[in-house]
Design a protein around this motif. Structure first.
Motif, PDB file in Angstrom:
ATOM      1  N   LYS A  87       0.827  -1.205   0.000  1.00 47.68           N
ATOM      2  CA  LYS A  87       0.000   0.000   0.000  1.00 47.68           C
ATOM      3  C   LYS A  87       0.863   1.257   0.000  1.00 47.68           C
ATOM      4  CE  LYS A  87      -3.941  -2.172   2.313  1.00 47.68           C
ATOM      5  NZ  LYS A  87      -4.857  -2.138   3.474  1.00 47.68           N
ATOM      6  N   ASN A  88       2.187   1.086  -0.060  1.00 45.96           N
ATOM      7  CA  ASN A  88       3.090   2.229  -0.044  1.00 45.96           C
ATOM      8  C   ASN A  88       2.994   2.977  -1.372  1.00 45.96           C
ATOM      9  OD1 ASN A  88       6.005   3.406  -0.676  1.00 45.96           O
ATOM     10  ND2 ASN A  88       5.754   3.355   1.546  1.00 45.96           N
ATOM     11  N   GLU A  89       2.613   4.231  -1.310  1.00 45.22           N
ATOM     12  CA  GLU A  89       2.363   4.990  -2.535  1.00 45.22           C
ATOM     13  C   GLU A  89       3.641   5.246  -3.333  1.00 45.22           C
ATOM     14  OE1 GLU A  89      -0.428   5.740  -4.073  1.00 45.22           O
ATOM     15  OE2 GLU A  89      -1.404   4.556  -2.517  1.00 45.22           O
ATOM     16  N   GLU A  90       4.781   5.423  -2.641  1.00 44.44           N
ATOM     17  CA  GLU A  90       6.034   5.663  -3.351  1.00 44.44           C
ATOM     18  C   GLU A  90       6.420   4.443  -4.180  1.00 44.44           C
ATOM     19  OE1 GLU A  90      10.528   7.352  -2.371  1.00 44.44           O
ATOM     20  OE2 GLU A  90       9.484   6.130  -0.877  1.00 44.44           O
ATOM     21  N   VAL A  91       6.286   3.258  -3.603  1.00 48.27           N
ATOM     22  CA  VAL A  91       6.616   2.029  -4.327  1.00 48.27           C
ATOM     23  C   VAL A  91       5.615   1.793  -5.447  1.00 48.27           C
ATOM     24  CG1 VAL A  91       6.850  -0.478  -4.142  1.00 48.27           C
ATOM     25  CG2 VAL A  91       7.788   0.998  -2.353  1.00 48.27           C
ATOM     26  N   ARG A  92       4.343   2.006  -5.169  1.00 48.15           N
ATOM     27  CA  ARG A  92       3.317   1.813  -6.199  1.00 48.15           C
ATOM     28  C   ARG A  92       3.519   2.764  -7.370  1.00 48.15           C
ATOM     29  NH1 ARG A  92      -1.566  -0.763  -4.913  1.00 48.15           N
ATOM     30  NH2 ARG A  92      -2.726   0.796  -6.102  1.00 48.15           N
ATOM     31  N   ARG A  93       3.907   3.998  -7.082  1.00 49.88           N
ATOM     32  CA  ARG A  93       4.150   4.977  -8.143  1.00 49.88           C
ATOM     33  C   ARG A  93       5.354   4.581  -8.990  1.00 49.88           C
ATOM     34  NH1 ARG A  93       3.515   8.971  -5.216  1.00 49.88           N
ATOM     35  NH2 ARG A  93       5.654   9.305  -4.526  1.00 49.88           N
ATOM     36  N   LEU A  94       6.424   4.140  -8.331  1.00 47.03           N
ATOM     37  CA  LEU A  94       7.603   3.678  -9.068  1.00 47.03           C
ATOM     38  C   LEU A  94       7.246   2.466  -9.933  1.00 47.03           C
ATOM     39  CD1 LEU A  94      10.685   3.621  -9.643  1.00 47.03           C
ATOM     40  CD2 LEU A  94      10.895   2.111  -7.647  1.00 47.03           C
ATOM     41  N   ALA A  95       6.519   1.521  -9.351  1.00 44.65           N
ATOM     42  CA  ALA A  95       6.137   0.320 -10.100  1.00 44.65           C
ATOM     43  C   ALA A  95       5.282   0.682 -11.302  1.00 44.65           C
ATOM     44  CB  ALA A  95       5.390  -0.651  -9.179  1.00 44.65           C
ATOM     45  N   TYR A  96       4.363   1.625 -11.130  1.00 47.16           N
ATOM     46  CA  TYR A  96       3.530   2.053 -12.254  1.00 47.16           C
ATOM     47  C   TYR A  96       4.381   2.685 -13.356  1.00 47.16           C
ATOM     48  CZ  TYR A  96       0.096   4.533 -15.039  1.00 47.16           C
ATOM     49  OH  TYR A  96      -0.646   5.004 -16.100  1.00 47.16           O
ATOM     50  N   ASP A  97       5.309   3.551 -12.972  1.00 45.12           N
ATOM     51  CA  ASP A  97       6.166   4.209 -13.955  1.00 45.12           C
ATOM     52  C   ASP A  97       6.999   3.186 -14.732  1.00 45.12           C
ATOM     53  OD1 ASP A  97       5.211   6.669 -13.197  1.00 45.12           O
ATOM     54  OD2 ASP A  97       6.945   7.189 -11.946  1.00 45.12           O
ATOM     55  N   ILE A  98       7.550   2.198 -14.017  1.00 49.19           N
ATOM     56  CA  ILE A  98       8.360   1.179 -14.680  1.00 49.19           C
ATOM     57  C   ILE A  98       7.498   0.350 -15.628  1.00 49.19           C
ATOM     58  CG2 ILE A  98       9.656  -0.962 -14.303  1.00 49.19           C
ATOM     59  CD1 ILE A  98      10.827   0.356 -11.779  1.00 49.19           C
ATOM     60  N   ALA A  99       6.312  -0.052 -15.147  1.00 50.65           N
ATOM     61  CA  ALA A  99       5.420  -0.848 -15.992  1.00 50.65           C
ATOM     62  C   ALA A  99       5.013  -0.085 -17.241  1.00 50.65           C
ATOM     63  CB  ALA A  99       4.184  -1.274 -15.200  1.00 50.65           C
ATOM     64  N   GLN A 100       4.666   1.175 -17.086  1.00 49.91           N
ATOM     65  CA  GLN A 100       4.225   1.988 -18.220  1.00 49.91           C
ATOM     66  C   GLN A 100       5.362   2.175 -19.230  1.00 49.91           C
ATOM     67  OE1 GLN A 100       1.150   3.004 -18.581  1.00 49.91           O
ATOM     68  NE2 GLN A 100       1.114   4.784 -19.911  1.00 49.91           N
ATOM     69  N   THR A 101       6.525   2.554 -18.728  1.00 46.68           N
ATOM     70  CA  THR A 101       7.661   2.811 -19.614  1.00 46.68           C
ATOM     71  C   THR A 101       8.085   1.549 -20.355  1.00 46.68           C
ATOM     72  OG1 THR A 101       8.479   4.593 -18.200  1.00 46.68           O
ATOM     73  CG2 THR A 101      10.076   3.558 -19.689  1.00 46.68           C
ATOM     74  N   GLN A 102       8.206   0.455 -19.628  1.00 51.08           N
ATOM     75  CA  GLN A 102       8.739  -0.747 -20.264  1.00 51.08           C
ATOM     76  C   GLN A 102       7.706  -1.426 -21.160  1.00 51.08           C
ATOM     77  OE1 GLN A 102      11.547  -3.170 -18.342  1.00 51.08           O
ATOM     78  NE2 GLN A 102      12.480  -1.491 -17.219  1.00 51.08           N
ATOM     79  N   ALA A 103       6.430  -1.295 -20.868  1.00 51.32           N
ATOM     80  CA  ALA A 103       5.409  -1.794 -21.792  1.00 51.32           C
ATOM     81  C   ALA A 103       5.445  -0.999 -23.091  1.00 51.32           C
ATOM     82  CB  ALA A 103       4.023  -1.722 -21.155  1.00 51.32           C
ATOM     83  N   ASN A 104       5.605   0.326 -22.992  1.00 54.08           N
ATOM     84  CA  ASN A 104       5.721   1.160 -24.196  1.00 54.08           C
ATOM     85  C   ASN A 104       6.929   0.748 -25.029  1.00 54.08           C
ATOM     86  OD1 ASN A 104       3.487   2.620 -23.398  1.00 54.08           O
ATOM     87  ND2 ASN A 104       4.643   4.395 -22.694  1.00 54.08           N
ATOM     88  N   GLN A 105       8.059   0.614 -24.370  1.00 57.43           N
ATOM     89  CA  GLN A 105       9.276   0.260 -25.087  1.00 57.43           C
ATOM     90  C   GLN A 105       9.178  -1.137 -25.692  1.00 57.43           C
ATOM     91  OE1 GLN A 105      12.306   0.856 -22.112  1.00 57.43           O
ATOM     92  NE2 GLN A 105      12.407   3.064 -22.476  1.00 57.43           N
TER      93      GLN A 105
END
Length: 207
Positions: free
Chosen positions: A68-86
């Motif tokens: 439920k940690n928002e910092e980790v969830r935000r990082l995970a979302y950014d990584i998922a979004q970026t790497q799915a795009n790439q």
């Protein structure tokens, strides 16, 4: 139905990015330029990094549901979004070149990395988590999940940087080399961020 929200968003973004980058590659190579062959560094990197990125997306989906940690969830979302795009870009290039998305050759042969074993228990390429590590991540909760995710993703990024650096040195398509260099820069920055996040939790990256 797990992960549907993130999957829908990243998949849609990947399709848009892949379409745009296909035109960029076509323009970059030119109509008379030599199309990369199936056994070239360009195609090998695209195939292997697409697989590498897919695991990063998978790990990010897992931790999203374990913390439920928002910092980790935000990082995970950014990584998922970026790497799915790439990943969409990489697969789009393979389509453009008429190259297979799956090769009978072992991963990393385009880098001549005979000295880098494939790994054990499902670890196919540098930095990739093993099957048992992914299963463990899916059993943890809260800060324990945060720490293992940050450690696994740090390892993953280190491997990704090594692979992307190989493309910078060996690939011939300019836009692909530029994307690879962007991966090196962005993932190094994220490693520094994840190291700080681990320190804040009384942990550190794995050796």
């Amino acid at each position: 139905m797990r992960h549907i929200g993130w999957i829908a968003g990243t998949a849609a973004a990947a399709l848009v990015a892949a379409g745009a980058i296909t035109y960029a590659v076509a323009e970059d190579t030119g109509s008379t330029a030599k199309v990369p062959t199936a056994d070239s560094a360009d195609a090998g990197f695209a195939r292997d990094m697409a697989v590498h990125h897919q695991q990063a997306v998978e790990m990010s989906y897992i931790v999203r549901d374990r913390t439920k940690n928002e910092e980790v969830r935000r990082l995970a979302y950014d990584i998922a979004q970026t790497q799915a795009n790439q990943r969409g870009m990489l697969l789009g290039w393979l389509d453009l070149w008429g190259a297979p998305k799956v090769s009978a050759d072992p991963p990393m042969t385009w880098m001549s990395m005979e000295d880098m074993p494939s790994g054990e228990d499902g670890a196919l390429m540098p930095g990739m988590a093993t099957d048992s590590e992914l299963k463990k991540l899916d059993t943890l909760e809260g800060e324990q999940a945060d720490i293992l995710y940050l450690q696994l993703m740090t390892d993953h990024h280190r491997g990704g940087i090594h692979m992307a650096g190989g493309c910078v040195a060996k690939c011939t398509v300019g836009v692909e080399k530029r994307l690879a260099q962007g991966m090196v820069d962005a993932q190094q920055s994220e490693i520094e961020l994840m190291t700080t996040m681990l320190e804040e939790r009384g942990a550190k990256p794995r050796d």
